[in-house]
Design an enzyme around this catalytic site. Structure first.
Site, PDB file in Angstrom:
ATOM      1  N   ASP A  15       0.861  -1.178   0.000  1.00 23.99           N
ATOM      2  CA  ASP A  15       0.000   0.000   0.000  1.00 23.99           C
ATOM      3  C   ASP A  15       0.902   1.234   0.000  1.00 23.99           C
ATOM      4  O   ASP A  15       1.385   1.670   1.052  1.00 23.99           O
ATOM      5  CB  ASP A  15      -0.915  -0.001   1.223  1.00 23.99           C
ATOM      6  N   LEU A  16       1.147   1.787  -1.162  1.00 23.32           N
ATOM      7  CA  LEU A  16       2.092   2.887  -1.290  1.00 23.32           C
ATOM      8  C   LEU A  16       1.540   4.200  -0.755  1.00 23.32           C
ATOM      9  O   LEU A  16       2.273   5.190  -0.671  1.00 23.32           O
ATOM     10  CB  LEU A  16       2.502   3.045  -2.757  1.00 23.32           C
ATOM     11  N   ARG A  53       4.365  12.309  -5.766  1.00 21.20           N
ATOM     12  CA  ARG A  53       3.280  12.456  -4.793  1.00 21.20           C
ATOM     13  C   ARG A  53       3.252  11.303  -3.803  1.00 21.20           C
ATOM     14  O   ARG A  53       2.792  11.467  -2.664  1.00 21.20           O
ATOM     15  CB  ARG A  53       1.935  12.591  -5.513  1.00 21.20           C
ATOM     16  N   ARG A  66       2.147   8.640 -15.021  1.00 24.45           N
ATOM     17  CA  ARG A  66       2.260  10.015 -15.502  1.00 24.45           C
ATOM     18  C   ARG A  66       3.239  10.803 -14.637  1.00 24.45           C
ATOM     19  O   ARG A  66       3.423  10.492 -13.452  1.00 24.45           O
ATOM     20  CB  ARG A  66       0.890  10.703 -15.465  1.00 24.45           C
ATOM     21  N   ASP A  85       4.253   1.757 -28.179  1.00 29.23           N
ATOM     22  CA  ASP A  85       4.334   1.065 -26.896  1.00 29.23           C
ATOM     23  C   ASP A  85       5.591   0.222 -26.764  1.00 29.23           C
ATOM     24  O   ASP A  85       6.286   0.284 -25.748  1.00 29.23           O
ATOM     25  CB  ASP A  85       3.114   0.156 -26.702  1.00 29.23           C
ATOM     26  N   ILE A 124      -1.306   5.133 -30.334  1.00 29.95           N
ATOM     27  CA  ILE A 124      -1.705   5.773 -31.588  1.00 29.95           C
ATOM     28  C   ILE A 124      -1.535   7.293 -31.524  1.00 29.95           C
ATOM     29  O   ILE A 124      -1.173   7.932 -32.517  1.00 29.95           O
ATOM     30  CB  ILE A 124      -3.153   5.382 -31.957  1.00 29.95           C
ATOM     31  N   ASN A 125      -1.754   7.880 -30.343  1.00 31.21           N
ATOM     32  CA  ASN A 125      -1.581   9.328 -30.189  1.00 31.21           C
ATOM     33  C   ASN A 125      -0.113   9.715 -30.246  1.00 31.21           C
ATOM     34  O   ASN A 125       0.253  10.730 -30.851  1.00 31.21           O
ATOM     35  CB  ASN A 125      -2.174   9.785 -28.860  1.00 31.21           C
ATOM     36  N   TYR A 126       0.735   8.896 -29.635  1.00 23.31           N
ATOM     37  CA  TYR A 126       2.156   9.217 -29.591  1.00 23.31           C
ATOM     38  C   TYR A 126       2.791   9.130 -30.983  1.00 23.31           C
ATOM     39  O   TYR A 126       3.550  10.008 -31.388  1.00 23.31           O
ATOM     40  CB  TYR A 126       2.890   8.287 -28.615  1.00 23.31           C
ATOM     41  N   GLY A 137      -2.929   9.653 -23.086  1.00 16.27           N
ATOM     42  CA  GLY A 137      -2.689   9.244 -24.459  1.00 16.27           C
ATOM     43  C   GLY A 137      -2.423   7.758 -24.541  1.00 16.27           C
ATOM     44  O   GLY A 137      -2.265   7.074 -23.528  1.00 16.27           O
ATOM     45  N   HIS A 138      -2.387   7.259 -25.768  1.00 13.14           N
ATOM     46  CA  HIS A 138      -2.039   5.867 -26.031  1.00 13.14           C
ATOM     47  C   HIS A 138      -1.137   5.827 -27.260  1.00 13.14           C
ATOM     48  O   HIS A 138      -0.906   6.853 -27.925  1.00 13.14           O
ATOM     49  CB  HIS A 138      -3.287   5.005 -26.237  1.00 13.14           C
TER      50      HIS A 138
END
Length: 366
Positions: free
Chosen positions: A65-66, A96, A90, A160, A133-135, A130-131
């Site tokens: 549990d981070l 954080r 991300r 990917d 295809i976006n990159y 994004g995924h």
């Protein structure tokens, strides 16, 4: 016999796609990779954390549990004993949690901290979703793939896994070599946009040299050239043709019953559409099996377009054990191959969670 990376210890904070692929590549060659999961995990991918999760193969996992002080402390203790860390969240997520590069490198100055993202750690889009295809769309690569009327989706291999996971694995190894030499770790910022752009380096050279023009299906390697592409046979199956060099083109045309002299000069692009139609008509006269028999032993750069099952059964792939089975799941074998230290055989993902304290004690005892 142990793998080439035997003795390396990597902590992997479990994510999707390219980061697990990079960790898999390291584990494939002998690194001990420990996967850290949250206690409760939801995924939209049905195979994740199952015996069919090929990207999780050959690795132990622990649940932490981070968001709790105890979980973060245990994670930092593991990081302190590791050679490297891989995360695919991300930008800002690990900070954080109190597990960012500052905390990791303060505990372990030789740590190589690998960060896998789509857009990179900075830039105007860094925080955007994004995924693949976006990159690859942002890099110009997607616009160059497919038929003339629209780009085609090349699975998720370019962003990917090619531009992402493989570049992450390369970056980790480069960082680990540097750390072994200098005693100083560093952050590896692996962005799929950067990696996909890098994969297109040769095409940029072609463009600069005037050998690559605008538009799709208009160039030598994008389906425009009649001697480099896919053709349908009489039975609806396909063959792949890559007869770029003149001697291979002569062998191809001769095998098709066509006059090689009628297809010169081969790089007259104004005639490519007509010549492609001519080859298409020829291939339609026989089945794929008949064409393969006709070209058996002929260096014409012609071969079958195999489906997944056919690929696993093909004699060449079988002879090289290109595909293996782990836990009843057929999958690609580790690559590349080493003469002195063969890669360990893949094992199914360890879906039972290990005790992190036991692993930490073993790591400290080495």
């Amino acid at each position: 016999m142990t793998g080439a990376l035997d003795g390396l210890r990597i902590v992997e904070f479990v994510g999707l796609g390219p980061a697990p692929f990079a960790a898999m590549m390291l584990a494939d060659h002998g690194a001990e990779v420990l996967r850290i999961h949250p206690p409760a995990r939801r995924s939209d991918i049905a195979t994740m954390d199952s015996p069919a999760d090929v990207l999780a193969r050959s690795r132990a996992c622990v649940s932490l549990d981070l968001k709790s002080g105890a979980g973060r402390a245990m994670a930092l203790d593991l990081i302190a004993e590791a050679d490297g860390l891989i995360e695919g969240f991300r930008p800002g997520v690990m900070e954080r949690l109190g597990l960012g590069p500052a905390e990791g490198l303060s505990r372990n100055p030789r740590l190589v901290y690998g960060r896998m993202t789509g857009w990179g750690q900075d830039g105007p889009l860094a925080a955007r979703a994004g995924h693949d295809i976006n990159y690859i769309a942002l890099t110009g690569v997607l616009d160059a793939i497919g038929p003339a009327d629209r780009p085609a989706v090349p699975l998720n291999l370019v962003g990917d896994f090619g531009g992402g996971g493989m570049l992450m694995a390369f970056g980790m190894l480069a960082g680990l070599i540097s750390a072994a030499r200098t005693g100083q770790g560093q952050v590896v910022d692996a962005a799929m946009t950067d990696g996909a752009a890098l994969l297109s380096a040769m095409i940029h050279g072609f463009r600069a040299g005037g050998a690559w023009g605008p538009g799709r299906a208009a160039n030598m390697l994008d389906g425009g050239a009649f001697y480099y592409g896919v053709y349908a046979c009489a039975d609806g199956r396909f063959v792949a043709v890559g007869a770029i060099e003149p001697q291979f083109l002569v062998a191809l045309l001769t095998g098709l019953g066509l006059d090689p002299a009628a297809f010169q000069p081969q790089d007259d692009r104004t005639r490519w559409p007509a010549w492609r139609a001519c080859l298409a008509a020829a291939f339609q006269t026989r089945t794929r099996a008949e064409w393969l028999a006709r070209f058996e032993g002929v260096d014409a750069c012609l071969g079958p377009v195999l489906d997944w099952d056919e690929a696993q059964a093909h004699p060449h792939n079988a002879a090289r054990a290109t595909f293996v089975e782990a836990g009843g799941v057929p999958q690609p074998a580790p690559a590349p191959r080493f003469s002195a230290t063969p890669a360990p055989r893949p094992s199914p993902p360890e879906t039972d969670r290990r005790d992190p304290a036991v692993i930490l004690a073993r790591w400290r005892g080495r």
